[in-house]
Design a protein around this motif. Sequence first.
Motif, PDB file in Angstrom:
ATOM      1  N   ASN A   1       0.830  -1.200   0.000  1.00 35.39           N
ATOM      2  CA  ASN A   1       0.000   0.000   0.000  1.00 35.39           C
ATOM      3  C   ASN A   1       0.858   1.240   0.000  1.00 35.39           C
ATOM      4  OD1 ASN A   1       0.997   0.123   2.568  1.00 35.39           O
ATOM      5  ND2 ASN A   1      -0.829  -0.738   3.535  1.00 35.39           N
ATOM      6  N   GLU A   2       0.214   2.375   0.004  1.00 37.43           N
ATOM      7  CA  GLU A   2       0.938   3.639  -0.056  1.00 37.43           C
ATOM      8  C   GLU A   2       1.752   3.888   1.200  1.00 37.43           C
ATOM      9  OE1 GLU A   2       1.315   5.565  -2.567  1.00 37.43           O
ATOM     10  OE2 GLU A   2       0.080   4.272  -3.824  1.00 37.43           O
ATOM     11  N   GLY A   3       1.233   3.332   2.355  1.00 38.94           N
ATOM     12  CA  GLY A   3       1.980   3.539   3.602  1.00 38.94           C
ATOM     13  C   GLY A   3       3.361   2.929   3.550  1.00 38.94           C
ATOM     14  N   GLY A   4       3.457   1.693   2.983  1.00 38.15           N
ATOM     15  CA  GLY A   4       4.771   1.060   2.866  1.00 38.15           C
ATOM     16  C   GLY A   4       5.682   1.833   1.946  1.00 38.15           C
ATOM     17  N   SER A   5       5.142   2.331   0.835  1.00 40.32           N
ATOM     18  CA  SER A   5       5.966   3.124  -0.096  1.00 40.32           C
ATOM     19  C   SER A   5       6.434   4.405   0.564  1.00 40.32           C
ATOM     20  CB  SER A   5       5.146   3.446  -1.358  1.00 40.32           C
ATOM     21  OG  SER A   5       4.751   2.267  -2.008  1.00 40.32           O
ATOM     22  N   GLU A   6       5.544   5.030   1.336  1.00 38.84           N
ATOM     23  CA  GLU A   6       5.938   6.273   2.021  1.00 38.84           C
ATOM     24  C   GLU A   6       7.047   6.007   3.022  1.00 38.84           C
ATOM     25  OE1 GLU A   6       3.890   9.810   4.730  1.00 38.84           O
ATOM     26  OE2 GLU A   6       2.694   8.127   3.955  1.00 38.84           O
ATOM     27  N   LEU A   7       6.956   4.896   3.760  1.00 39.87           N
ATOM     28  CA  LEU A   7       8.015   4.548   4.712  1.00 39.87           C
ATOM     29  C   LEU A   7       9.339   4.319   4.004  1.00 39.87           C
ATOM     30  CD1 LEU A   7       8.815   3.811   7.602  1.00 39.87           C
ATOM     31  CD2 LEU A   7       8.099   1.464   7.126  1.00 39.87           C
ATOM     32  N   LEU A   8       9.277   3.626   2.857  1.00 43.85           N
ATOM     33  CA  LEU A   8      10.510   3.386   2.102  1.00 43.85           C
ATOM     34  C   LEU A   8      11.109   4.684   1.583  1.00 43.85           C
ATOM     35  CD1 LEU A   8      12.470   1.386   0.825  1.00 43.85           C
ATOM     36  CD2 LEU A   8      10.917   1.202  -1.120  1.00 43.85           C
ATOM     37  N   ASN A   9      10.261   5.602   1.097  1.00 49.01           N
ATOM     38  CA  ASN A   9      10.762   6.889   0.610  1.00 49.01           C
ATOM     39  C   ASN A   9      11.409   7.693   1.728  1.00 49.01           C
ATOM     40  OD1 ASN A   9       9.896   6.434  -2.023  1.00 49.01           O
ATOM     41  ND2 ASN A   9       7.855   7.265  -1.621  1.00 49.01           N
ATOM     42  N   LYS A  10      10.819   7.642   2.927  1.00 42.13           N
ATOM     43  CA  LYS A  10      11.417   8.352   4.063  1.00 42.13           C
ATOM     44  C   LYS A  10      12.782   7.776   4.404  1.00 42.13           C
ATOM     45  CE  LYS A  10       7.138   9.856   6.336  1.00 42.13           C
ATOM     46  NZ  LYS A  10       6.305   9.753   7.551  1.00 42.13           N
ATOM     47  N   GLU A  11      12.882   6.451   4.360  1.00 38.00           N
ATOM     48  CA  GLU A  11      14.168   5.822   4.657  1.00 38.00           C
ATOM     49  C   GLU A  11      15.216   6.187   3.606  1.00 38.00           C
ATOM     50  OE1 GLU A  11      16.920   3.428   6.690  1.00 38.00           O
ATOM     51  OE2 GLU A  11      14.998   4.331   7.247  1.00 38.00           O
ATOM     52  N   ILE A  12      14.800   6.230   2.336  1.00 36.29           N
ATOM     53  CA  ILE A  12      15.730   6.626   1.269  1.00 36.29           C
ATOM     54  C   ILE A  12      16.175   8.067   1.457  1.00 36.29           C
ATOM     55  CG2 ILE A  12      15.911   7.044  -1.216  1.00 36.29           C
ATOM     56  CD1 ILE A  12      14.059   4.671  -1.652  1.00 36.29           C
ATOM     57  N   THR A  13      15.226   8.959   1.818  1.00 38.61           N
ATOM     58  CA  THR A  13      15.566  10.369   2.049  1.00 38.61           C
ATOM     59  C   THR A  13      16.537  10.506   3.212  1.00 38.61           C
ATOM     60  OG1 THR A  13      13.389  11.024   1.231  1.00 38.61           O
ATOM     61  CG2 THR A  13      14.612  12.644   2.532  1.00 38.61           C
ATOM     62  N   ARG A  14      16.288   9.738   4.293  1.00 41.01           N
ATOM     63  CA  ARG A  14      17.179   9.812   5.451  1.00 41.01           C
ATOM     64  C   ARG A  14      18.595   9.359   5.089  1.00 41.01           C
ATOM     65  NH1 ARG A  14      19.461   6.802   9.163  1.00 41.01           N
ATOM     66  NH2 ARG A  14      18.712   4.884   8.199  1.00 41.01           N
ATOM     67  N   LEU A  15      18.687   8.274   4.309  1.00 41.30           N
ATOM     68  CA  LEU A  15      20.004   7.779   3.903  1.00 41.30           C
ATOM     69  C   LEU A  15      20.711   8.774   2.992  1.00 41.30           C
ATOM     70  CD1 LEU A  15      19.150   4.026   3.227  1.00 41.30           C
ATOM     71  CD2 LEU A  15      20.383   4.978   5.170  1.00 41.30           C
ATOM     72  N   GLN A  16      19.937   9.440   2.114  1.00 39.78           N
ATOM     73  CA  GLN A  16      20.547  10.447   1.241  1.00 39.78           C
ATOM     74  C   GLN A  16      21.080  11.618   2.050  1.00 39.78           C
ATOM     75  OE1 GLN A  16      17.400  11.320  -1.521  1.00 39.78           O
ATOM     76  NE2 GLN A  16      17.971   9.680  -2.937  1.00 39.78           N
ATOM     77  N   GLU A  17      20.302  12.080   3.055  1.00 38.28           N
ATOM     78  CA  GLU A  17      20.764  13.182   3.910  1.00 38.28           C
ATOM     79  C   GLU A  17      22.010  12.784   4.682  1.00 38.28           C
ATOM     80  OE1 GLU A  17      16.354  15.167   4.747  1.00 38.28           O
ATOM     81  OE2 GLU A  17      17.429  14.114   6.322  1.00 38.28           O
ATOM     82  N   GLU A  18      22.026  11.569   5.195  1.00 40.66           N
ATOM     83  CA  GLU A  18      23.206  11.099   5.916  1.00 40.66           C
ATOM     84  C   GLU A  18      24.412  11.017   4.998  1.00 40.66           C
ATOM     85  OE1 GLU A  18      24.548   7.278   8.680  1.00 40.66           O
ATOM     86  OE2 GLU A  18      22.477   7.508   7.990  1.00 40.66           O
ATOM     87  N   ASN A  19      24.174  10.607   3.753  1.00 39.47           N
ATOM     88  CA  ASN A  19      25.261  10.534   2.771  1.00 39.47           C
ATOM     89  C   ASN A  19      25.834  11.917   2.479  1.00 39.47           C
ATOM     90  OD1 ASN A  19      26.964   9.277   0.896  1.00 39.47           O
ATOM     91  ND2 ASN A  19      25.545   9.668  -0.768  1.00 39.47           N
ATOM     92  N   GLU A  20      24.940  12.929   2.356  1.00 36.51           N
ATOM     93  CA  GLU A  20      25.407  14.292   2.120  1.00 36.51           C
ATOM     94  C   GLU A  20      26.227  14.799   3.303  1.00 36.51           C
ATOM     95  OE1 GLU A  20      25.246  16.091  -0.559  1.00 36.51           O
ATOM     96  OE2 GLU A  20      24.201  14.501  -1.651  1.00 36.51           O
TER      97      GLU A  20
END
Length: 297
Positions: free
Chosen positions: A142-161
């Motif tokens: 569902n959309e909730g799982g996709s939203e959680l995955l997108n948040k995790e990807i965003t967090r990893l990108q910020e940490e990478n920066e």
Amino acid sequence: MAELGLNDHHQNEVINYMRFARSKRGLRLKTVDSCFQDLKDSRLVEETFTIDEVTEILDGLQTVVHSEVESELINTAYTNVLLLRQLFSQAEKWYLKLQTDISELENRELLEQVAEFEKAEFTSANKKPSSELIKPKLAPLNEGGSELLNKEITRLQEENEKLKTRLKTIETQATSALDEKSKLEKSLKDLQMIQGDQKTNITKDISELEDTMSALRCQFEKTLNDSTANQKFLEENLVTTKHDLLKVQDQLSIAEKELEKKFQQTAAYRNMKEILTKKNEQIKDLRRRLSRYEPDD
């Protein structure tokens, strides 16, 4: 009860698929049985048959059964592909890559384990109520799982920066430290050249200052890589030592001048000067006397 090493949810999904497969298998077996029954009803009406007639009957039965079995096998393969497609689609929504081991499909031990599991699940004594066996179909994320995955990807990108920024800062600091090290090494070389050009008759104070500078230089070489603050501290000590050396040399020059001045003011110096003055007067007097006795031209 035999187990497949899966959690309850996945094991229930396996049971649902096995129930579906058993149902399809039962239908195909009934179809095969009907082929034989139709043959009995339509062809086996005579009491005796020739070899050609039996061969024709068996060939016809073979064609029908072959067609039914082939159709079932093909349908089973396509059904398995659709099941795998559902699993892979869900995995791809989570950016996962699943792998299968085809060789395990012919593992007799595992096949027997599945057979025991089916027997335990579908025997009449152990058969579960239909309300418990009905499970929901495999649903996509569902959309909730996709939203959680997108948040995790965003967090990893910020940490990478953040890590990239920190790496650039460390690289800048390392470059600055290397430049500072090069400058200090150049200062040391210049100082060593100055020391090599000094005169051999320097005083005890100058020698002590040279020893101090040598000790500071050794200490600086040992602690050069410790920190930028220590490097700056050693550089300031070297500059101070150099100023002290110049100051001592200036003081020695002033002392030599004062010594010469004092020597000129001593009694021996004055007596010598008076003797030289008298001698000069005597020489002048003798020249005047000699000039009297010289003949006129």
